[in-house]
Design a protein around this motif. Sequence first.
Motif, PDB file in Angstrom:
ATOM      1  N   UNK A 105       0.553  -1.209   0.034  1.00 50.61           N
ATOM      2  CA  UNK A 105       0.207  -0.044   0.002  1.00 50.61           C
ATOM      3  C   UNK A 105       0.740   1.212   0.057  1.00 50.61           C
ATOM      4  N   UNK A 106       0.304   2.279  -0.814  1.00 56.44           N
ATOM      5  CA  UNK A 106       1.214   3.497  -0.878  1.00 56.44           C
ATOM      6  C   UNK A 106       0.343   4.770  -0.820  1.00 56.44           C
ATOM      7  N   UNK A 107       1.064   5.806  -0.344  1.00 59.10           N
ATOM      8  CA  UNK A 107       0.124   7.032  -0.196  1.00 59.10           C
ATOM      9  C   UNK A 107       0.910   8.003  -1.328  1.00 59.10           C
ATOM     10  N   UNK A 108       0.117   8.161  -2.233  1.00 61.88           N
ATOM     11  CA  UNK A 108       0.692   9.231  -3.549  1.00 61.88           C
ATOM     12  C   UNK A 108       0.137  10.468  -3.410  1.00 61.88           C
ATOM     13  N   UNK A 109       1.128  11.597  -3.112  1.00 64.83           N
ATOM     14  CA  UNK A 109       0.535  12.786  -3.015  1.00 64.83           C
ATOM     15  C   UNK A 109       0.014  13.414  -4.281  1.00 64.83           C
ATOM     16  N   UNK A 110      -1.127  14.051  -4.271  1.00 69.03           N
ATOM     17  CA  UNK A 110      -1.700  14.667  -5.393  1.00 69.03           C
ATOM     18  C   UNK A 110      -1.477  16.221  -5.195  1.00 69.03           C
ATOM     19  N   UNK A 111      -2.129  16.630  -4.446  1.00 61.64           N
ATOM     20  CA  UNK A 111      -2.063  18.247  -4.101  1.00 61.64           C
ATOM     21  C   UNK A 111      -2.106  18.673  -2.811  1.00 61.64           C
ATOM     22  N   UNK A 112      -1.731  19.810  -2.600  1.00 65.17           N
ATOM     23  CA  UNK A 112      -1.978  20.622  -1.321  1.00 65.17           C
ATOM     24  C   UNK A 112      -2.405  22.184  -1.555  1.00 65.17           C
ATOM     25  N   UNK A 113      -3.491  22.469  -0.836  1.00 59.67           N
ATOM     26  CA  UNK A 113      -3.594  24.005  -1.006  1.00 59.67           C
ATOM     27  C   UNK A 113      -3.759  24.568   0.348  1.00 59.67           C
ATOM     28  N   UNK A 114      -3.561  26.013   0.485  1.00 58.72           N
ATOM     29  CA  UNK A 114      -3.260  26.857   1.640  1.00 58.72           C
ATOM     30  C   UNK A 114      -4.702  27.383   1.983  1.00 58.72           C
ATOM     31  N   UNK A 115      -5.050  27.254   3.114  1.00 57.34           N
ATOM     32  CA  UNK A 115      -6.538  27.857   3.384  1.00 57.34           C
ATOM     33  C   UNK A 115      -6.259  29.391   3.753  1.00 57.34           C
ATOM     34  N   UNK A 116      -5.229  29.871   3.538  1.00 59.24           N
ATOM     35  CA  UNK A 116      -4.660  31.340   4.087  1.00 59.24           C
ATOM     36  C   UNK A 116      -4.581  31.995   2.828  1.00 59.24           C
ATOM     37  N   UNK A 117      -3.847  31.499   1.706  1.00 56.59           N
ATOM     38  CA  UNK A 117      -3.797  32.321   0.526  1.00 56.59           C
ATOM     39  C   UNK A 117      -4.093  31.609  -0.888  1.00 56.59           C
ATOM     40  N   UNK A 118      -4.965  30.623  -0.836  1.00 59.75           N
ATOM     41  CA  UNK A 118      -5.492  29.973  -2.012  1.00 59.75           C
ATOM     42  C   UNK A 118      -6.608  30.784  -2.466  1.00 59.75           C
ATOM     43  N   UNK A 119      -6.732  30.819  -3.685  1.00 65.28           N
ATOM     44  CA  UNK A 119      -8.092  31.690  -4.302  1.00 65.28           C
ATOM     45  C   UNK A 119      -9.314  30.850  -4.137  1.00 65.28           C
ATOM     46  N   UNK A 120     -10.353  31.754  -3.447  1.00 62.79           N
ATOM     47  CA  UNK A 120     -11.920  30.858  -3.357  1.00 62.79           C
ATOM     48  C   UNK A 120     -12.795  30.986  -4.588  1.00 62.79           C
ATOM     49  N   UNK A 121     -13.362  30.213  -4.860  1.00 68.18           N
ATOM     50  CA  UNK A 121     -14.204  30.100  -6.123  1.00 68.18           C
ATOM     51  C   UNK A 121     -15.638  29.471  -5.676  1.00 68.18           C
ATOM     52  N   UNK A 122     -16.432  30.595  -5.346  1.00 71.54           N
ATOM     53  CA  UNK A 122     -17.656  30.188  -4.485  1.00 71.54           C
ATOM     54  C   UNK A 122     -18.472  29.508  -5.426  1.00 71.54           C
ATOM     55  N   UNK A 123     -18.901  28.474  -5.137  1.00 75.33           N
ATOM     56  CA  UNK A 123     -20.014  27.673  -5.865  1.00 75.33           C
ATOM     57  C   UNK A 123     -20.455  26.430  -4.913  1.00 75.33           C
ATOM     58  N   UNK A 124     -21.868  26.133  -5.244  1.00 75.25           N
ATOM     59  CA  UNK A 124     -22.373  24.963  -4.618  1.00 75.25           C
ATOM     60  C   UNK A 124     -21.682  23.765  -4.496  1.00 75.25           C
ATOM     61  N   UNK A 125     -21.971  22.852  -3.399  1.00 75.59           N
ATOM     62  CA  UNK A 125     -21.277  21.541  -3.203  1.00 75.59           C
ATOM     63  C   UNK A 125     -19.810  21.621  -2.709  1.00 75.59           C
TER      64      UNK A 125
END
Length: 351
Positions: A33-53
């Motif tokens: 079993x392996x954990x493969x990194x896909x992505x990371x986002x910052x909750x401080x600087x990432x742009x927010x795209x407001x949408x439902x869901x």
Amino acid sequence: MNPRKKKALLIISCFLFIILYLILAAEPVDSSFKLNSEWSISLQDAPVSYKQGGIPFKTGQLLGYFSSDGTLCSLTSFPYMASVSKDAWTVYGADAEETPFFAADGTELGEIKEAGFPWLTDNGNFLFLPGGNGFDKLDDNGNSLWRYEDTAPITAFSNSSNGCILGFADGKLVAFRNDGTIDFSIYPAGSNYQVILGVDISENNDLTACVCGIDRQRFILFRNTDGQNKIIYHEYLENNLREQTYVKFSENSEKVFINEYNGLAIIDCKTLTTKHIPVEGKIIAIEEQPENNIFFVLTKNKNSFSLYMFENPSSKIGNFSFKASNAFIITEGSSLFIGTDSTISKFEVTK
């Protein structure tokens, strides 16, 4: 180098450190079993795209929704308390009254006019009343559908798509159907000091699990049939916990996960046997991946979190630890999402 470039470099460095730490600090038991990194986002600087869901989350004083592709759908900070589910979120203070609640995109869905503390779940919305000894089941607009009040404070709560169950400080368990009908009300007893510390009910409401009592504390598994319940298994725990305790049925209701003193207990609901597994810290969350036949256990010990990975029924695959004040885990398909104070990272589990 200007301050903006320095800040961007620091954020990138933090992301790389987190990913490398999660990979290199692991203690693999089964290398298949392996954990493969896909992505990371910052909750401080990432742009927010407001949408439902999106996938709901709460960490520290932040809540919001994100998508599996790494888009931060919405983000809200709150000073006191908050609740979030897949359909709605709300923030509130110590004297909450006339509390609005919203969809992921910020659209107001309704207002909870009564005073109390909202608890929004994927299987319905609730309002716990001031004083702690009663609650309302709410409709989609925030109005009370029905209310239940007792003389003792509520100490444990769980719900499914078919109903909910509460434990009280005097040792009583009360289960409700969605229309407010009481399915059953019992006192498990068996300990010198009666209190319900943790409870869960299976998805079809035919099984109830609880940790109850102090001094001869025990775990109890009930079978519920037409309002009648029968103890089908119980076990006295070696050490007493004196706080609310993690109790959760597996997705298929074949197992119960319990946070016991310095460990995880897994009860098999078919064979009525228990497996005790040492883990460090208090269990915060357990998430399953049926596709891979594995589950994850997140524990907290002061400002350190540990993530354990098991193959069913209870074979340890590996674990790692990381520093944070807050953390959460979420699974979706073969994906594992790990959130901390300021980041969310996605990993794919492969074999």
